[in-house]
Write an enzyme that holds these catalytic residues in place. Structure first.
Site, PDB file in Angstrom:
ATOM      1  N   CYS A 131       0.860  -1.180   0.000  1.00 41.05           N
ATOM      2  CA  CYS A 131       0.000   0.000   0.000  1.00 41.05           C
ATOM      3  C   CYS A 131       0.895   1.229   0.000  1.00 41.05           C
ATOM      4  CB  CYS A 131      -0.922  -0.001   1.210  1.00 41.05           C
ATOM      5  SG  CYS A 131      -2.324   1.119   0.969  1.00 41.05           S
ATOM      6  N   CYS A 133      -0.189   4.366   1.595  1.00 43.47           N
ATOM      7  CA  CYS A 133      -0.583   5.414   2.540  1.00 43.47           C
ATOM      8  C   CYS A 133       0.526   5.749   3.535  1.00 43.47           C
ATOM      9  CB  CYS A 133      -1.855   5.011   3.269  1.00 43.47           C
ATOM     10  SG  CYS A 133      -1.742   3.409   4.036  1.00 43.47           S
ATOM     11  N   CYS A 141      -3.988   5.993  -0.279  1.00 43.02           N
ATOM     12  CA  CYS A 141      -3.367   4.721  -0.673  1.00 43.02           C
ATOM     13  C   CYS A 141      -2.900   4.700  -2.129  1.00 43.02           C
ATOM     14  CB  CYS A 141      -4.330   3.576  -0.373  1.00 43.02           C
ATOM     15  SG  CYS A 141      -4.814   3.536   1.369  1.00 43.02           S
ATOM     16  N   LYS A 207     -12.068  -4.644   2.922  1.00 39.60           N
ATOM     17  CA  LYS A 207     -11.548  -3.678   3.883  1.00 39.60           C
ATOM     18  C   LYS A 207     -12.531  -2.530   3.953  1.00 39.60           C
ATOM     19  CE  LYS A 207      -7.691  -0.686   4.958  1.00 39.60           C
ATOM     20  NZ  LYS A 207      -6.282  -0.395   4.716  1.00 39.60           N
ATOM     21  N   ARG A 217      -3.311   5.075  12.461  1.00 34.64           N
ATOM     22  CA  ARG A 217      -2.910   6.267  11.688  1.00 34.64           C
ATOM     23  C   ARG A 217      -1.984   7.143  12.526  1.00 34.64           C
ATOM     24  NH1 ARG A 217      -8.640   7.267   8.480  1.00 34.64           N
ATOM     25  NH2 ARG A 217      -8.660   5.219   7.484  1.00 34.64           N
ATOM     26  N   GLU A 250     -16.528  -8.733  -3.722  1.00 36.44           N
ATOM     27  CA  GLU A 250     -15.096  -8.384  -3.691  1.00 36.44           C
ATOM     28  C   GLU A 250     -14.241  -9.651  -3.578  1.00 36.44           C
ATOM     29  OE1 GLU A 250     -13.278  -5.788  -4.052  1.00 36.44           O
ATOM     30  OE2 GLU A 250     -14.445  -4.003  -3.657  1.00 36.44           O
ATOM     31  N   LYS A 265     -11.092  -6.878   7.269  1.00 35.07           N
ATOM     32  CA  LYS A 265     -10.559  -5.830   8.145  1.00 35.07           C
ATOM     33  C   LYS A 265     -11.553  -4.697   8.267  1.00 35.07           C
ATOM     34  CE  LYS A 265      -6.636  -2.682   8.117  1.00 35.07           C
ATOM     35  NZ  LYS A 265      -5.437  -2.308   7.362  1.00 35.07           N
ATOM     36  N   TYR A 330      -2.210  -6.851  17.477  1.00 37.90           N
ATOM     37  CA  TYR A 330      -1.150  -6.197  18.256  1.00 37.90           C
ATOM     38  C   TYR A 330      -0.952  -6.918  19.584  1.00 37.90           C
ATOM     39  CZ  TYR A 330      -2.025  -2.816  14.660  1.00 37.90           C
ATOM     40  OH  TYR A 330      -2.182  -2.253  13.422  1.00 37.90           O
TER      41      TYR A 330
HETATM   42  C1  PBG Z   1      -3.774   1.408   5.137  1.00 40.82           C
HETATM   43  C2  PBG Z   1      -3.790   0.689   6.425  1.00 40.82           C
HETATM   44  C3  PBG Z   1      -4.693   0.913   7.460  1.00 40.82           C
HETATM   45  C4  PBG Z   1      -4.358   0.051   8.485  1.00 40.82           C
HETATM   46  C5  PBG Z   1      -3.290  -0.702   8.044  1.00 40.82           C
HETATM   47  N1  PBG Z   1      -2.950  -0.295   6.766  1.00 40.82           N
HETATM   48  C6  PBG Z   1      -5.892   1.669   7.619  1.00 40.82           C
HETATM   49  C7  PBG Z   1      -6.238   2.869   6.951  1.00 40.82           C
HETATM   50  O1  PBG Z   1      -5.778   3.930   7.372  1.00 40.82           O
HETATM   51  O2  PBG Z   1      -7.001   2.777   6.008  1.00 40.82           O
HETATM   52  C8  PBG Z   1      -5.054   0.030   9.787  1.00 40.82           C
HETATM   53  C9  PBG Z   1      -4.677  -1.036  10.699  1.00 40.82           C
HETATM   54  C10 PBG Z   1      -5.102  -0.825  12.083  1.00 40.82           C
HETATM   55  O3  PBG Z   1      -5.950   0.021  12.400  1.00 40.82           O
HETATM   56  O4  PBG Z   1      -4.584  -1.561  12.927  1.00 40.82           O
HETATM   57  N2  PBG Z   1      -3.368   0.634   4.061  1.00 40.82           N
END
Ligand code: PBG
Length: 343
Positions: A131, A133, A141, A207, A217, A250, A265, A330
């Protein structure tokens, strides 16, 4: 197929039938346990901050630390020795631009952290987050086009390149998480063309545009909204939380495109989606127990309102019950310690 006639069982009523016979002792309960979570089900996310001199705790993710590039090998070895067999790496970049080009470089942060983890623990399974982002200055992204939308097709070309860089650095699995149409096919084509036909794809097929990503974030420094010109949400590419049939479509598309595994997710708020997918398709399904889900548990535990280890364990069992093959959390290390202490 002959269905088991559960109704027949129910027709033998109390007092002949007593369900509590099966719950009377610990040994009886253990014998009849339908699902369990073990070390091999868990994937540990690790954050790595570029140019950092010290490991820094993440305030909204108690117990989670951003590693430096120097401390990453130690962290990976320690996780492996504790029993973790799979990790996913997230970069905290200080070289961001419009397209996230740092992640397309063979000496960029993404490539460096993968090869460093690979060297530290040769048998660790390494998942690369495919990704942009974490590497774009606006936090989206992919690059933004002149209609102020994330440019799907330009992102596909970049994803194919990024996947090859990750595979060259030593990743075992490429996990595209950007919800771009055609991302699995583009990555599969890129990998195969570069001779990486044995590298697997774990697609974030479903997602959702979720409010449970907040702490991530913060952790990865990819919050939206600091650039006035960029969209404030990811609603134009991530799925809306109200949709379930769309999630199945999807998944169908990603399987067609060549996905080897599917990710859902966030996790617990979408357990119904996971169950529908595992009921419908014969493909491994993973759940991402995201930052907000983990942070809620930690916050309640810190207030003394909940028993963290037992509640975390119960949540992981829920994923296994719904048919998940593996779970990103986590809490992976905490759970391993807890499982060992119970033995
Ligand atoms: C983006 C990404 C995100 C997470 C992991 N990779 C979310 C997003 O901001 O869209 C979130 C994971 C988490 O909240 O633990 N590719």
């Amino acid at each position: 197929m002959q269905e088991k006639d559960l109704n027949n069982v129910e027709m033998i009523p109390y007092p002949k039938k007593r369900m509590r016979r099966l719950r009377r002792t610990e040994a009886m309960r253990t014998l009849l346990q339908e699902h369990a979570v073990t070390a091999q089900d868990l994937i540990l996310p690790i954050f790595v901050e570029e140019n950092a001199t010290e490991r820094t705790p993440i305030p909204s993710l108690p117990g989670v630390t951003r590693e430096t590039e120097e401390t990453l090998p130690t962290a990976v070895k320690a996780a492996y020795e504790a029993g973790i067999q799979s990790i996913i790496l997230f970069g905290v970049s200080h070289n961001k631009d419009e397209t996230g080009s740092d992640s397309l470089k063979a000496d960029g942060l993404m490539a460096r952290m993968i090869s460093s983890a690979r060297a530290a623990a040769p048998n660790m399974l390494i998942i690369a987050d495919a990704c942009f982002c974490e590497y774009t200055d606006h936090g989206h992204c992919g690059p933004i086009n002149d209609k102020n939308l994330i440019d799907n097709d330009a992102t596909l070309d970049n994803l194919a390149k990024q996947a090859v860089i990750a595979a060259q650095a030593g990743a075992d699995i490429i996990a595209p998480s950007g919800m771009m149409d055609g991302m699995v096919a583009a990555i599969r084509h890129g990998l195969d063309t570069a001779g990486f036909e044995d590298i697997a794809i774990l697609s974030y097929a479903a997602k959702f545009a979720s409010h449970f990503y907040g702490p991530f974030r913060d952790a990865a420094g990819c919050a939206l909204g600091h650039m006035a010109s960029a969209p404030k949400t990811r609603d134009s590419y991530q799925m809306q939380p109200a949709n379930s049939n769309e999630a199945l479509r999807e998944v169908a598309l990603d399987i067609e495109e060549g996905a080897d595994m599917i990710m859902v997710k966030p996790g617990l708020p979408y357990l119904d989606i996971i169950q529908r997918i595992t009921d419908t398709y014969n493909i491994p399904v993973f759940a991402y127990h995201v930052s907000g889900e983990y942070a809620m548990l930690q916050a309640a535990a810190q207030n003394g309102w909940i028993d963290y280890d037992n509640a975390l364990h119960e949540q992981m069992i829920a994923f296994k019950r719904a048919g998940c093959s593996a779970i990103l959390t986590y809490g992976a290390l905490d759970l391993l310690h807890f499982l060992k202490s119970k033995k």
